[in-house]
Design an enzyme around this catalytic site. Structure first.
Site, mmCIF file in Angstrom:
data_model
loop_
_atom_site.group_PDB
_atom_site.id
_atom_site.type_symbol
_atom_site.label_atom_id
_atom_site.label_comp_id
_atom_site.label_asym_id
_atom_site.label_seq_id
_atom_site.Cartn_x
_atom_site.Cartn_y
_atom_site.Cartn_z
ATOM 1 C CB THR A 281 -0.896 0.052 1.124
ATOM 2 O OG1 THR A 281 -1.979 -1.159 0.943
ATOM 3 C CG2 THR A 281 -1.771 1.324 1.090
ATOM 4 C CG PHE A 283 0.284 4.303 3.947
ATOM 5 C CD1 PHE A 283 -0.532 4.608 4.719
ATOM 6 C CD2 PHE A 283 0.831 3.424 3.623
ATOM 7 C CE1 PHE A 283 -1.492 3.610 5.315
ATOM 8 C CE2 PHE A 283 0.053 2.130 4.169
ATOM 9 C CZ PHE A 283 -1.098 2.301 4.895
#
Length: 378
Positions: A281, A283
């Site tokens: 992921t 960020f």
């Protein structure tokens, strides 16, 4: 008898030579027109003139399909001509002038410590991202992504750390929407490897239900389907772990990180249950101020485009001409009947005057535009 392939190709070669000669001649004249416009301080964009040219040349077509071909060709020619006319011209706009000033005052190093806003509760993946970005961080947790943006906007926290995109489940759309509605900047991004585990309060009980964030459930969909476990959404993976810890139902489990399972004293029943072994992921770290640090190489912008065929294609061609590498394009709807907002990430020489001019022109021509920042991914 039809003409041979070789004969037809010779015709194409002759036509191409004529097109190239005439195109270059047209570009030379366009540059001269640009010089006159600069002297007279006349706008480069001339939509009425373009419409008149299109109306005239399309009369030469014998069918609607030919007219469509000609229209597409000339819209590209217009775009290149205007870029040629803008060479040597320094264009200005409010946000890009702010970027120019920030470039003159680049900072050498990213902060070591800061107060940080994250969504969820202790143990969330956002916390892992924040700790990768800051050696020392004072983290405040908020229930929603919108609340994280509000906290940074109001000065309650210096920075906010939110997920933008997962390699398996895709974009985190509420974050894109928050970027559209808040005047904040991206100052850094970080990629976090996601290793989901199945964790429960009991080490041996049969698991009949699982709790987690919608993205985590999506990333582990194959495992859940094969195991035949019912799934329920929570606002965050860490919140799911806390819910399981506090539940009296020993048949429930959470999908979360190993760190989160340890934090809430849960037993890990299965490791790496995500569908893809390369799950990660991205960020972003958001700030109220436009901060440019040494080594930054990625630029993010938001812009609306005129709601008509070819508007996106025309913009993409301008990025191509400037040798800017588009690495991401996300579309989000604006208010009803207002068209769409486009989120772009690109890499390239964003300090080059022609790039700054392109961005200034885009800001001046767009009803909605936001320069989100130039930053580095770590």
């Amino acid at each position: 008898m039809s003409e041979s392939l070789e004969g037809l190709r010779k015709k194409i070669d002759s036509i191409d030579d004529s097109i190239a000669k005439l195109y270059l001649e047209r570009m030379d004249v366009a540059r001269e027109i640009g010089d006159v416009k600069k002297q007279n301080q006349t706008e480069i964009d001339a939509p009425k003139r373009e419409n008149d040219i299109l109306y005239r040349v399309l009369k030469q077509a014998n069918s609607e399909k030919q007219r469509a071909y000609l229209k597409q060709l000339y819209e590209y020619v217009f775009s290149m001509s205007k870029m040629h006319q803008r060479e040597g011209l320094e264009e200005h706009s409010k946000q890009i002038d702010n970027f120019r000033n920030a470039l003159k005052n680049k900072k050498s190093s990213f902060p070591i410590s800061a107060s940080v806003a994250c969504q969820g509760v202790e143990g969330a993946y956002s916390e892992i991202a924040a700790k990768k970005l800051f050696e020392v961080s004072n983290i405040t947790y908020f229930k929603t992504f919108e609340s994280v943006f509000d906290a940074v906007d109001k000065g309650l926290c210096e920075y906010g750390v939110v997920p933008l995109e997962n390699s398996t489940a895709g974009s985190v759309l509420p974050v894109y929407d928050a970027l559209t509605s808040h005047k904040l900047f991206i100052v850094r991004s970080v990629k976090v490897k996601v290793g989901h585990c199945l964790a429960s309060k009991s080490p041996t009980s049969k698991i009949t239900s699982v709790y987690s964030h919608s993205q985590a459930l999506s990333q582990c969909s194959s495992f859940l389907k094969k195991a035949g476990i019912m799934s329920f959404e929570t606002d965050n993976t860490a919140l799911a772990a806390r819910k399981v810890r506090e539940s009296e139902d020993e048949g429930c489990a959470a999908i979360c990180s190993e760190e989160c399972a340890s934090l809430y004293s849960l037993h890990i029943r299965e490791r790496d249950i995500q569908d893809s072994g390369k799950n990660s992921t991205t960020f972003i770290c958001i700030s109220k101020n436009l901060e440019i640090y040494e080594g930054s190489d990625k630029v993010s912008i938001l812009t609306s485009l005129e709601h008509k065929p070819g508007s996106l294609s025309s913009l993409l061609s301008r990025f191509y001409i400037e040798h800017l590498n588009l690495t991401k394009l996300v579309t989000r709807p604006l208010n009803e009947d207002d068209g769409y907002m486009f989120y772009f990430d690109f890499e390239g020489d964003s300090e080059k005057e022609t790039t700054l001019n392109l961005l200034s022109n885009l800001e001046n021509a767009s009803s909605s535009f936001a320069f989100l920042g130039r930053y580095k991914e770590v």
